[in-house]
Design an enzyme around this catalytic site. Structure first.
Site, PDB file in Angstrom:
ATOM      1  N   SER A 125       0.812  -1.220   0.000  1.00  0.00           N
ATOM      2  CA  SER A 125       0.000   0.000   0.000  1.00  0.00           C
ATOM      3  C   SER A 125       0.838   1.259   0.000  1.00  0.00           C
ATOM      4  O   SER A 125       0.293   2.360   0.101  1.00  0.00           O
ATOM      5  CB  SER A 125      -0.897   0.044   1.246  1.00  0.00           C
ATOM      6  N   THR A 135      -1.339   1.405   4.595  1.00  0.00           N
ATOM      7  CA  THR A 135      -0.806   2.765   4.473  1.00  0.00           C
ATOM      8  C   THR A 135      -0.172   3.201   5.776  1.00  0.00           C
ATOM      9  O   THR A 135      -0.737   2.980   6.838  1.00  0.00           O
ATOM     10  CB  THR A 135      -1.961   3.737   4.129  1.00  0.00           C
ATOM     11  N   THR A 177       1.361   6.760   0.870  1.00  0.00           N
ATOM     12  CA  THR A 177       0.547   5.646   0.387  1.00  0.00           C
ATOM     13  C   THR A 177       0.573   5.524  -1.133  1.00  0.00           C
ATOM     14  O   THR A 177       0.853   6.503  -1.829  1.00  0.00           O
ATOM     15  CB  THR A 177      -0.927   5.853   0.820  1.00  0.00           C
ATOM     16  N   ARG A 191      -6.817   9.256  -9.460  1.00  0.00           N
ATOM     17  CA  ARG A 191      -7.475   9.383  -8.149  1.00  0.00           C
ATOM     18  C   ARG A 191      -6.459   9.776  -7.066  1.00  0.00           C
ATOM     19  O   ARG A 191      -5.373   9.240  -7.000  1.00  0.00           O
ATOM     20  CB  ARG A 191      -8.144   8.049  -7.795  1.00  0.00           C
ATOM     21  N   VAL A 192      -6.864  10.703  -6.238  1.00  0.00           N
ATOM     22  CA  VAL A 192      -6.054  11.100  -5.084  1.00  0.00           C
ATOM     23  C   VAL A 192      -6.889  10.867  -3.834  1.00  0.00           C
ATOM     24  O   VAL A 192      -8.084  11.186  -3.810  1.00  0.00           O
ATOM     25  CB  VAL A 192      -5.655  12.598  -5.205  1.00  0.00           C
ATOM     26  N   GLY A 193      -6.271  10.308  -2.820  1.00  0.00           N
ATOM     27  CA  GLY A 193      -7.012  10.005  -1.594  1.00  0.00           C
ATOM     28  C   GLY A 193      -6.817  11.060  -0.522  1.00  0.00           C
ATOM     29  O   GLY A 193      -6.503  12.218  -0.802  1.00  0.00           O
ATOM     30  N   ASP A 194      -7.001  10.636   0.706  1.00  0.00           N
ATOM     31  CA  ASP A 194      -6.883  11.553   1.845  1.00  0.00           C
ATOM     32  C   ASP A 194      -5.432  11.790   2.272  1.00  0.00           C
ATOM     33  O   ASP A 194      -5.115  12.814   2.868  1.00  0.00           O
ATOM     34  CB  ASP A 194      -7.635  10.982   3.045  1.00  0.00           C
ATOM     35  N   THR A 230      -6.190   6.211   8.206  1.00  0.00           N
ATOM     36  CA  THR A 230      -5.957   5.179   7.196  1.00  0.00           C
ATOM     37  C   THR A 230      -7.311   4.574   6.843  1.00  0.00           C
ATOM     38  O   THR A 230      -8.266   4.686   7.599  1.00  0.00           O
ATOM     39  CB  THR A 230      -4.966   4.106   7.704  1.00  0.00           C
ATOM     40  N   GLY A 231      -7.370   3.965   5.670  1.00  0.00           N
ATOM     41  CA  GLY A 231      -8.630   3.394   5.225  1.00  0.00           C
ATOM     42  C   GLY A 231      -9.141   4.105   3.985  1.00  0.00           C
ATOM     43  O   GLY A 231      -8.344   4.692   3.234  1.00  0.00           O
ATOM     44  N   GLY A 240      -9.997   6.637   1.719  1.00  0.00           N
ATOM     45  CA  GLY A 240      -9.683   8.058   1.729  1.00  0.00           C
ATOM     46  C   GLY A 240     -10.891   8.947   1.472  1.00  0.00           C
ATOM     47  O   GLY A 240     -11.018  10.027   2.061  1.00  0.00           O
TER      48      GLY A 240
END
Ligand code: SD4
Length: 321
Positions: free
Chosen positions: A81, A183, A201, A211-214, A234-235, A237
């Site tokens: 991850s 992550t 991550t 795509r971009v996460g948190d 974590t998780g 996003g």
């Protein structure tokens, strides 16, 4: 929980006995413990924690500690991850997100970065060498190359194989459940109470390209306020961004909640407002300026690595479900 994770946790807990486990429990109950310095990180990456701890013990800053610590995860091909060895997006590209924040509220971030093994160090350079907070994609890559980073292929055979397997069914839907993510978000507080955090991550496995996460978003995946404390997430996003999760945890601590109560309330906001939470995982990990820790997840299985005087340990977190 993967077997590997289960095994490591048990081995570590068995090996260390209760010494710092008691400290951690005391901490989550709000009792006072000798808690500084402290290094914590999401999931069970003890080598990363140990590296950060070494930096702190040698007199390094909390900022150096978190950067050096999470670099261990970024370089680890078995952590699928993060960084090198991360699972690719649906087009087979490994794209990375990372951010870093120090005790003065300075922060730097990169997102949708490809071909660079240590996005956290690029994020730190964004913080220290530019007037900006965040660089994305091609621009982040160009900045990294201009600053001495080298292009590397980050897609390992193992990650390529898992992508090939996923393509057999191709749900074209990002997957973040309880089993498939590690992550790393790390928080360190040195003996003088200076806090810093880092989060890095490869994001949701098989996500849409772009795509971009948190994790690179300051306030979502990470937030540090030295007057109060710090939090990482974590998780999934998207769920974290929708609730400005790490900022929320820190603000709840500012209003007087313990780190544990703050993490629980942040998870409650998600489970009370977001549909489908039974099918995805989110967890928060927080520490206040005294070194008291909180950790809470939607689902069972979340754990964090803890380093203090006396040793390193993996601690199971509480969960809502
Ligand atoms: C993301 N929050 O990109 C990250 C994924 C994660 O453990 O935390 N995985 O949504």
């Amino acid at each position: 929980m993967t077997n590997r994770r289960k095994f490591i946790t048990q081995a570590v807990l068995g090996g260390l006995g209760l010494s710092i486990g008691q400290a951690a429990k005391g901490a989550t109950n709000g009792q006072s413990v000798t808690a500084l310095p402290t290094v914590i990180s999401t999931w069970n990456n003890l080598p990363a924690n140990k590296k950060a701890w070494k930096v702190i013990k040698k007199g390094g800053s909390a900022l150096d500690a978190v950067e050096q610590g999470v670099r261990v995860a970024e370089a680890d091909p078995d952590d699928m991850s993060v960084g090198y060895g991360g699972r690719p997006d649906r087009d087979g590209k490994v794209t990375l997100d990372a951010c870093i924040m120090d005790q003065e509220g300075n922060c730097g971030s990169v997102c949708f970065l490809q071909d660079i093994k240590h996005p956290i160090s690029v994020a730190r350079l964004v913080m220290e060498k530019t007037p900006h907070v965040m660089l994305a994609g091609e621009g982040a890559l160009q900045f990294a190359l201009e600053n001495g980073f080298h292009r590397e292929n980050l897609l390992t055979d193992k990650a390529a194989k898992s992508w090939e397997e996923w393509k057999q069914e191709s749900h074209y839907q990002p997957v973040i459940n309880i089993e498939n993510h590690d992550t790393i978000g790390m928080l360190a507080i040195d003996k003088d109470g200076k806090l810093s955090g880092a989060c890095t991550t490869s994001g949701a496995a098989f996500k849409l390209h772009g795509r971009v996460g948190d994790s690179p978003i300051v306030g979502a995946g990470l937030f540090v306020d030295n007057e109060v404390g710090a939090a990482v997430a974590t998780g999934l996003g998207e769920a974290v961004v929708k609730t400005a999760g790490s900022f929320l945890v820190v603000e709840l601590m500012r209003q007087g909640r313990s780190p544990q109560a703050a993490c629980e309330e942040a998870i409650r906001r998600i489970t009370s407002k977001q549909k489908g939470y039974q099918d995805f995982q989110v967890a928060f990990l927080a520490v206040n300026r005294e070194g008291i820790i909180g950790a809470h997840a939607i689902h069972k299985g979340f754990m964090y690595a803890l380093s203090r005087e006396g040793g390193h340990e993996v601690v199971q977190a509480s969960s809502s479900l």
